[in-house]
Design a protein around this motif. Structure first.
Motif, PDB file in Angstrom:
ATOM      1  N   HIS A 189       4.767   3.140  92.090  1.00 46.01           N
ATOM      2  CA  HIS A 189       5.661   4.262  92.385  1.00 46.01           C
ATOM      3  C   HIS A 189       7.115   3.850  92.155  1.00 46.01           C
ATOM      4  CE1 HIS A 189       7.198   7.884  94.215  1.00 46.01           C
ATOM      5  NE2 HIS A 189       7.905   7.167  95.087  1.00 46.01           N
ATOM      6  N   GLY A 190       7.452   2.651  92.625  1.00 48.12           N
ATOM      7  CA  GLY A 190       8.820   2.150  92.462  1.00 48.12           C
ATOM      8  C   GLY A 190       9.209   1.999  91.001  1.00 48.12           C
ATOM      9  N   LEU A 191       8.236   1.743  90.136  1.00 50.19           N
ATOM     10  CA  LEU A 191       8.512   1.601  88.704  1.00 50.19           C
ATOM     11  C   LEU A 191       8.649   2.949  88.013  1.00 50.19           C
ATOM     12  CD1 LEU A 191       5.960  -1.260  87.878  1.00 50.19           C
ATOM     13  CD2 LEU A 191       8.454  -1.474  87.876  1.00 50.19           C
ATOM     14  N   GLY A 192       8.385   4.042  88.763  1.00 52.42           N
ATOM     15  CA  GLY A 192       8.454   5.373  88.159  1.00 52.42           C
ATOM     16  C   GLY A 192       7.156   5.788  87.502  1.00 52.42           C
ATOM     17  N   ALA A 193       6.033   5.151  87.916  1.00 53.46           N
ATOM     18  CA  ALA A 193       4.755   5.434  87.269  1.00 53.46           C
ATOM     19  C   ALA A 193       4.062   6.668  87.831  1.00 53.46           C
ATOM     20  CB  ALA A 193       3.829   4.213  87.403  1.00 53.46           C
ATOM     21  N   GLY A 194       4.498   7.177  88.990  1.00 56.13           N
ATOM     22  CA  GLY A 194       3.847   8.353  89.581  1.00 56.13           C
ATOM     23  C   GLY A 194       3.804   8.237  91.096  1.00 56.13           C
ATOM     24  N   ARG A 195       3.104   9.194  91.733  1.00 57.85           N
ATOM     25  CA  ARG A 195       3.023   9.203  93.204  1.00 57.85           C
ATOM     26  C   ARG A 195       1.560   9.060  93.619  1.00 57.85           C
ATOM     27  NH1 ARG A 195       0.539  13.813  94.485  1.00 57.85           N
ATOM     28  NH2 ARG A 195       0.841  15.616  93.126  1.00 57.85           N
ATOM     29  N   ALA A 196       1.362   8.763  94.913  1.00 56.86           N
ATOM     30  CA  ALA A 196       0.000   8.631  95.425  1.00 56.86           C
ATOM     31  C   ALA A 196      -0.720   9.982  95.361  1.00 56.86           C
ATOM     32  CB  ALA A 196       0.027   8.103  96.861  1.00 56.86           C
ATOM     33  N   VAL A 197      -2.029   9.943  95.057  1.00 50.04           N
ATOM     34  CA  VAL A 197      -2.830  11.151  94.914  1.00 50.04           C
ATOM     35  C   VAL A 197      -3.015  11.816  96.289  1.00 50.04           C
ATOM     36  CG1 VAL A 197      -5.066  10.024  95.252  1.00 50.04           C
ATOM     37  CG2 VAL A 197      -4.909  12.035  93.749  1.00 50.04           C
ATOM     38  N   THR A 198      -3.173  13.149  96.301  1.00 54.14           N
ATOM     39  CA  THR A 198      -3.539  13.863  97.542  1.00 54.14           C
ATOM     40  C   THR A 198      -4.811  14.659  97.269  1.00 54.14           C
ATOM     41  OG1 THR A 198      -2.387  15.919  97.024  1.00 54.14           O
ATOM     42  CG2 THR A 198      -1.068  14.155  98.032  1.00 54.14           C
ATOM     43  N   SER A 199      -5.425  15.154  98.347  1.00 49.37           N
ATOM     44  CA  SER A 199      -6.719  15.832  98.174  1.00 49.37           C
ATOM     45  C   SER A 199      -6.576  17.164  97.448  1.00 49.37           C
ATOM     46  CB  SER A 199      -7.381  16.047  99.550  1.00 49.37           C
ATOM     47  OG  SER A 199      -6.506  16.782 100.381  1.00 49.37           O
ATOM     48  N   SER A 200      -5.343  17.677  97.348  1.00 50.18           N
ATOM     49  CA  SER A 200      -5.184  18.972  96.673  1.00 50.18           C
ATOM     50  C   SER A 200      -4.885  18.829  95.180  1.00 50.18           C
ATOM     51  CB  SER A 200      -4.066  19.778  97.360  1.00 50.18           C
ATOM     52  OG  SER A 200      -2.841  19.071  97.255  1.00 50.18           O
ATOM     53  N   ASP A 201      -4.739  17.595  94.678  1.00 52.69           N
ATOM     54  CA  ASP A 201      -4.441  17.417  93.259  1.00 52.69           C
ATOM     55  C   ASP A 201      -5.627  17.816  92.387  1.00 52.69           C
ATOM     56  OD1 ASP A 201      -1.766  16.430  93.344  1.00 52.69           O
ATOM     57  OD2 ASP A 201      -2.530  14.519  94.138  1.00 52.69           O
ATOM     58  N   ARG A 202      -5.323  18.461  91.263  1.00 49.60           N
ATOM     59  CA  ARG A 202      -6.364  18.913  90.321  1.00 49.60           C
ATOM     60  C   ARG A 202      -6.033  18.360  88.933  1.00 49.60           C
ATOM     61  NH1 ARG A 202      -8.447  19.398  94.169  1.00 49.60           N
ATOM     62  NH2 ARG A 202      -9.147  21.213  95.354  1.00 49.60           N
ATOM     63  N   PRO A 203      -6.394  17.108  88.668  1.00 48.30           N
ATOM     64  CA  PRO A 203      -5.993  16.493  87.395  1.00 48.30           C
ATOM     65  C   PRO A 203      -6.710  17.105  86.194  1.00 48.30           C
ATOM     66  CG  PRO A 203      -7.508  15.065  88.593  1.00 48.30           C
ATOM     67  CD  PRO A 203      -7.173  16.197  89.518  1.00 48.30           C
ATOM     68  N   GLN A 204      -6.017  17.090  85.027  1.00 50.61           N
ATOM     69  CA  GLN A 204      -6.643  17.454  83.754  1.00 50.61           C
ATOM     70  C   GLN A 204      -7.451  16.266  83.216  1.00 50.61           C
ATOM     71  OE1 GLN A 204      -4.077  17.412  80.354  1.00 50.61           O
ATOM     72  NE2 GLN A 204      -5.288  18.894  79.172  1.00 50.61           N
ATOM     73  N   LEU A 205      -6.929  15.056  83.453  1.00 49.66           N
ATOM     74  CA  LEU A 205      -7.520  13.828  82.906  1.00 49.66           C
ATOM     75  C   LEU A 205      -7.437  12.732  83.960  1.00 49.66           C
ATOM     76  CD1 LEU A 205      -8.520  12.074  80.452  1.00 49.66           C
ATOM     77  CD2 LEU A 205      -6.108  11.681  79.909  1.00 49.66           C
ATOM     78  N   VAL A 206      -8.573  12.051  84.182  1.00 48.16           N
ATOM     79  CA  VAL A 206      -8.577  10.885  85.071  1.00 48.16           C
ATOM     80  C   VAL A 206      -8.790   9.640  84.229  1.00 48.16           C
ATOM     81  CG1 VAL A 206      -9.706   9.726  87.009  1.00 48.16           C
ATOM     82  CG2 VAL A 206      -9.526  12.245  86.985  1.00 48.16           C
ATOM     83  N   VAL A 207      -7.920   8.625  84.414  1.00 48.77           N
ATOM     84  CA  VAL A 207      -8.033   7.355  83.693  1.00 48.77           C
ATOM     85  C   VAL A 207      -8.433   6.278  84.690  1.00 48.77           C
ATOM     86  CG1 VAL A 207      -6.825   5.653  82.269  1.00 48.77           C
ATOM     87  CG2 VAL A 207      -6.236   8.099  82.076  1.00 48.77           C
ATOM     88  N   VAL A 208      -9.648   5.744  84.535  1.00 46.43           N
ATOM     89  CA  VAL A 208     -10.166   4.726  85.453  1.00 46.43           C
ATOM     90  C   VAL A 208      -9.809   3.348  84.908  1.00 46.43           C
ATOM     91  CG1 VAL A 208     -12.271   3.681  86.379  1.00 46.43           C
ATOM     92  CG2 VAL A 208     -12.023   6.187  86.329  1.00 46.43           C
TER      93      VAL A 208
END
Lengths: 361, 361
Positions: free
Chosen positions: B50-69
């Motif tokens: 997060h500090g690097l600007g990579a994104g925020r922690a996921v929440t249960s309401s998020d609806r991603p288009q693409l998940v990268v494992v």
């Protein structure tokens, strides 16, 4: 001159074999102002080496102080015996293997003549060969093994070490059989491992090879060397090489058992031993390996961009320990890895970024 | 949008595992302006990414288009199943092995869900790990395998390839088991060969290691990698790896017989197959290897000297294809090898010499 001081290298120096190594030695000696005479069965090699300023063809009236034998492994013993027999000079050779030629020579000359022979081996070379590849700078900063036998004249050893120092190399003295065990491990075994891995690529589908990264390129690079030279090296050092190959075969069997059994502890132990081995290789300048960090920079693949990068790194005042340029299928941007002392990495990253470079760690 | 066009990557993108690869993908997507959500069991990794600007922690309401494992190999199948089950997103993973995770996932989800999963594998990485080592430039110009199974939705395949292109990488489409055989040969086998050679150095006498040159350093470099990661990779691809190790074991036996029998023809054939293998590796930009030549230059080992060399090479207008800096025990002069297109080598040599550099071929 006292007995303790190094004998002076005053020449003439006779070089037998005007190939890459022989012509490079001859160039060093010529630039020192010594008289250098060349012996080679190839008139073309003699002409080329002479044209480079390496020396002139030998005549029957030449009386060398030092003879340097630089012929392929299969002909080394004959050439050493020839040099000891026709002159009173100190004789060395620059072959990759030391015990077998010594044994062959000792069987054919008396102890007095043998005392004038001191083998040696510069750890320098090239995937190229012949006098055109030669250079007086070939030995700059390289280790150069000096391998006297028990009966060697200390003054002969000193003269050979004087040559090594004049070539800009670092003499490393060891017994001939010790040398052969050393190069089996740090040169011949890595070479053969590279050959076996590369051999498995020769018939691979192109789409498999399309995934090649820097790792496989580094592991296999030395396998591009001349087979005719290498089979002679391996035959001359077959005993030490076979001992090591047998050890590796046992390691390979243990590895295959660990993979087949999904045994994590065994696999981790084998992989950790590899970690320890890479850490055991000495660092630059013979000292212990200094801790380093890699800084990665994206560099457009056209002239001037690397210059700009190194110009910026130079202005920042960070010393680059090593460089790798990644071969990048797909687009004209190279990923350049700059290896620097760990303490300098953050400063280099920040300064490069402030100058507009795309970096990552 | 027609069925033929690539689906647009519009986000949100969920990255599972904020390590080196996952955080790097997240950085790319964030810089594209996409919404990026991160999932990791480590609070520290999440904070760092997060500090690097990579994104925020996921929440249960998020609806991603693409998940990268992007989790370690041993946890990949669970993470893919989790992603397919909790969302309707397209799911990819970036693991080093493709067939075994696919099989594990297929056994646990229905065909409709499985259609949304498309494995992939960027040929990028580092001997370092963790989000602090991440960079949006990590994939620049690298091959990135995309490995759809037979039942994969073509639109899911297209979305994963869109991600690959946005990361600056070159998509290489192949079947999962084909991929695993490919990486066994061009990545896992070279890695294990390096480990076996390095393992034989771990207990070598220091005076043997003092003779180390560039060859053994290149062959063993990758053996410095993390054992905990590599044992998982090897276990996940054990079948293809064991097949190749068995081939290499047969080659090794043939090599040992050839050395023991002093059989020049057999040895030369084995060594020549190594030559052929190095020539089979594709050149930069995915094209056939261009003929190159090496130019060697002696460079004092302090800041600014490499900059001056590359500055001069840049002014001369010759493109440097690759660079090696020799580690030189004994003195503070490095031997730098500049690899250039064969036709440019003589011009570069002459121009460098005219500027006072000590060169040799």
């Amino acid at each position: 001159m006292t007995d303790d001081s190094l004998p002076a290298l005053v020449g003439p120096v006779e070089v037998v074999g005007a190939g890459l190594i022989g012509t490079s030695v001859a160039l060093v000696c010529s630039r020192l102002g010594l008289e250098v005479v060349l012996r080679d069965t190839s008139e073309e090699n003699l002409r080329t080496a002479h044209g480079l300023g390496a020396g002139r063809a030998v005549t029957s009236s030449d009386r060398p102080q030092l003879v340097v034998v630089a012929v392929p492994p299969a002909r080394i013993a004959d050439a050493i015996v020839g040099a000891l027999t026709r002159s009173g000079a100190v004789v060395t050779d620059v072959g990759s293997v030391k015990a077998a030629p010594l044994e062959a020579v000792a069987a054919r000359v008396g102890a007095a003549d043998l005392a004038r022979y001191v083998g040696s081996h510069p750890m320098a070379g090239s995937e190229r060969s012949g006098p055109l590849a030669a250079s007086a700078a070939l030995f700059d900063g390289r280790p150069w093994a000096v391998t006297p036998h028990a009966g060697a004249d200390p003054r002969a050893v000193g003269l050979v070490e004087a040559l090594v120092l004049e070539c800009g190399a670092a003499p490393v003295r060891m017994a001939p059989d010790e040398h052969d065990r050393a190069v089996a491990r740090i040169s011949h075994l890595p070479h053969l491992a590279a050959v076996l891995v590369a051999g498995r690529l020769a018939s691979a589908p192109a789409e498999h090879l399309a995934l090649s990264g820097q790792g496989v390129r580094d592991v296999t690079r030395v396998a591009a060397s001349d087979p005719a030279l290498w089979h002679q090296i391996l035959e001359a050092n077959s005993e030490a090489v076979l001992d090591l190959l047998a050890e590796v075969r046992a390691d390979l069997d243990a590895l295959m058992r660990a993979v087949a059994a999904d045994s994590a502890p065994d696999l981790v132990e084998i992989l950790a031993r590899g970690n320890a081995g890479t850490a055991a290789i000495p660092g630059k300048h013979g000292g212990p390996a200094r801790p380093t960090r890699s800084v990665f920079v994206s560099v457009p693949d056209h002239p001037g961009e690397l210059a700009r990068l190194f110009g910026d790194a130079g202005e920042i005042g960070v010393n680059i320990e090593d460089v790798h340029i990644d071969h990048d299928p797909g687009r004209p941007v190279g990923l350049t890895e700059l290896v620097v002392e760990r303490g300098s990495a953050d400063r280099l990253l920040a300064a490069l970024e402030s100058r507009g470079w795309t970096t990552h760690r």
